[in-house]
Write a protein that holds these residues in place. Structure first.
Motif: not given
Length: 432
Positions: A48-57, A102-116
Motif C-alpha cells: 500500500n506504500t511502495i508502488f514498484f514498476n515491475d515490467e518482468r514477464k 527466497v531469492a538469489s543475488q541476481a534477483s536482488i541486484s536487479r530489483f534494487i537497480a529497478s527502483l526509481t
C-alpha cells in the motif's frame, strides 16, 4: 554450496567435521522477526506504500517478496547481495518466507537497480508508517526529534560521491531524523558529499512534521539540531507547523561582544561555576524574533568564562536551564547513527548509481525500524539492546527441521542458553 571433506581434529582424533547435516538451520531464530513482521502486516504496508514498476514477464517472485527478503537479510546481518545465494538454502528461512519468497543475488541486484526516485520517496513514507505503530500511542504527549547529518565513505567512482572538508574524506553526506524516546528513524535522505549540513534540511523535515502533526495534532514536538542547522529556513519550517526548535548557534563578532558583556565575572571563584543568560540578539533575515540563550562555564580560580554554548529557540516558556539540559541530551543520536551503520550497513555504498546507493541505505533504514519496533513491543524493559546482541541471543542459533504428516516442526537445542528468552519472545509475538 561449499562442501567440506570429513576432517579429523587434533583435539580429538575420533572427532570429524563435515557439513552434510541436511535439514539444519543456522538462523532458526529468524522465525521471530519473520513472524513479527507478519503480525504487523508488513506485506500489506509495503503493497500500500511502495508502488514498484515491475515490467518482468513470468516472474515467480514479486517485488514485494524481494523487498521483504532483502530486509530479512539486513536484519540477519548479511549485508551483501551474494549472501542470498547460500542463505536462501537455509531450511528455516525457506519454510518461513515460502518457496517463492527466497531469492538469489541476481534477483536482488536487479530489483534494487529497478527502483526509481518515486520508490525512494515511498520508502521514506514506509519508515513513517512503521513508526506510527508506536507513535500513535495517545498516552504520549511530547516528542523530541533529533536531526543530524553523517558521513558515508565511498571507494571508487560512485555517482555524486565528492570530497567533504569537514570529514576530510570522499563520500556522501546524508540527513537523518530520529525520535529520541523510541530511537525510531523517521527520515533518511542520501545527499552528495559536498553539500552543507543544513542544505535542504527544511524541505527534508517538513513532510515528516506534517505527517506527525496529522497523526497526533495534540502532540508537543521539539526538534533539536547542532550549529549546522542554524538556518532561517529551517527555523521557519518548524515554526510554521507550531513545532518548537532548539538549535545551537555559531559564534560571530556580535555574539562574542554580547556574550562578554553578559557574563563578566566580578570576583575570582574557587570552584567551577556556570551561568545562563538571554541575549538581546536578533537577525534581520529571521522570520521572527527568536529567543537566544547563552550557557557559560568558568573554571576554578579564574575571572574568565572559558566556554559558551549558544542556543536559538522559539520556545518562550521553558526556563534557560531546562533548555540547556534538553539540548545536551541529544548526544544519544550519535549512538543511533552508529547502530544504523554498524548494525544494518546503512553506510554500504558499493553501487555506481547514486539511486541504487540511496535505495540500499533506505532498505537498511527500514530494517533498522523493524528491529526497533521489535524491541519496543516485545522487550521494552531492555529496548536499548543492540542488533549485535539480539543476533547473538535470539536470531543466530541452530534448529533442526523435521517433516511430519501435514506439519513441519522446528526443533531447538534443549541446551540453548537463551531458550527461556526465546520462548518468552515467541509467546509475546503469538499474542499480538
Amino acid at each position: 554450496m561449499l562442501r567440506l571433506r570429513a576432517t579429523s581434529l587434533q583435539c580429538n582424533p575420533h572427532l570429524s567435521v563435515i557439513n552434510d547435516a541436511g535439514q539444519l538451520s543456522n538462523d532458526a531464530g529468524m522465525i521471530l522477526p519473520i513472524e513479527f513482521t507478519n503480525r504487523i502486516h508488513l506485506k500489506n504496508l509495503i503493497r500500500n506504500t511502495i508502488f514498484f514498476n515491475d515490467e518482468r514477464k513470468f516472474a515467480k517472485i514479486s517485488f514485494v517478496y524481494l523487498f521483504e527478503f532483502t530486509l530479512m537479510l539486513r536484519i540477519a546481518g548479511y549485508c551483501t547481495d551474494s549472501a542470498a545465494n547460500t542463505w536462501r538454502q537455509d531450511p528455516a528461512i525457506r519454510i518461513a518466507l515460502g518457496e517463492y519468497g527466497v531469492a538469489s543475488q541476481a534477483s536482488i541486484s536487479r530489483f534494487i537497480a529497478s527502483l526509481t526516485q518515486d520508490n525512494l520517496v515511498e520508502t521514506q513514507n514506509l519508515l513513517l508508517k512503521l513508526a506510527d505503530v508506536v507513535l500513535k500511542d495517545p498516552s504520549r504527549t511530547e516528542m523530541i526529534l533529533d536531526i543530524d547529518s553523517t558521513h558515508l565513505d565511498t571507494f571508487g567512482h560512485q555517482e555524486h560521491a565528492t570530497y567533504n572538508g569537514h570529514y576530510s574524506a570522499n563520500g556522501y553526506h546524508p540527513l537523518l531524523v530520529f525520535d529520541d524516546a523510541t530511537g525510531l528513524l523517521l527520515g533518511a535522505q542520501l545527499r552528495p558529499g559536498n553539500v552543507y549540513t543544513s542544505s535542504d534540511a527544511d524541505t527534508f523535515i517538513a513532510p515528516i512534521l506534517d505527517h506527525l502533526k496529522a497523526l497526533r495534532p495534540d502532540m508537543n514536538i521539539t526538534v533539536r539540531g547542532d550549529s549546522g542547522f542554524a538556518k532561517p529556513e529551517f527555523y521557519a519550517a518548524c515554526a510554521k507547523r507550531s513545532v518548537k526548535f532548539i538549535v545551537r548557534l555559531k559564534k560571530n563578532n556580535r555574539i562574542n561582544e554580547l556574550t562578554t558583556t553578559a557574563t563578566q565575572a566580578t570576583e575570582m571563584t574557587t570552584d567551577f561555576q556556570s551561568e545562563d543568560h538571554e541575549l538581546d540578539y536578533q537577525v534581520k533575515i529571521w522570520a521572527d524574533n527568536y529567543r537566544v540563550i547563552v550557557h557559560s562555564e568558568s573554571k576554578a580560580e579564574s575571572f574568565l568564562w572559558d566556554d559558551h554554548t549558544l542556543l536559538v529557540t522559539n520556545d518562550t516558556k521553558i526556563p534557560c536551564e531546562t533548555l540547556i539540559t534538553r539540548y545536551r541530551q541529544r548526544g544519544r543520536v550519535e549512538d543511533l547513527i552508529k547502530e544504523l551503520k554498524a548494525g544494518f550497513a546503512f553506510d554500504k555504498t558499493d553501487s555506481h548509481s547514486f539511486t541504487m546507493n540511496a535505495a540500499r541505505a533506505l532498505i537498511s533504514a527500514v530494517a533498522y525500524n523493524i528491529v526497533q519496533l521489535f524491541k519496543l513491543i516485545l522487550i521494552p524493559f531492555d529496548a536499548r539492546k543492540t542488533i549485535a546482541t539480539l543476533r547473538f541471543e535470539l536470531l543466530h542459533f541452530t534448529g533442526k527441521i523435521t517433516h511430519h504428516a501435514h506439519r513441519i516442526v522446528l526443533h531447538l537445542a534443549s541446551s540453548q542458553v537463551f531458550s527461556g528468552f526465546i520462548g518468552n519472545v515467541l509467546n509475546d509475538i503469538l499474542q499480538m
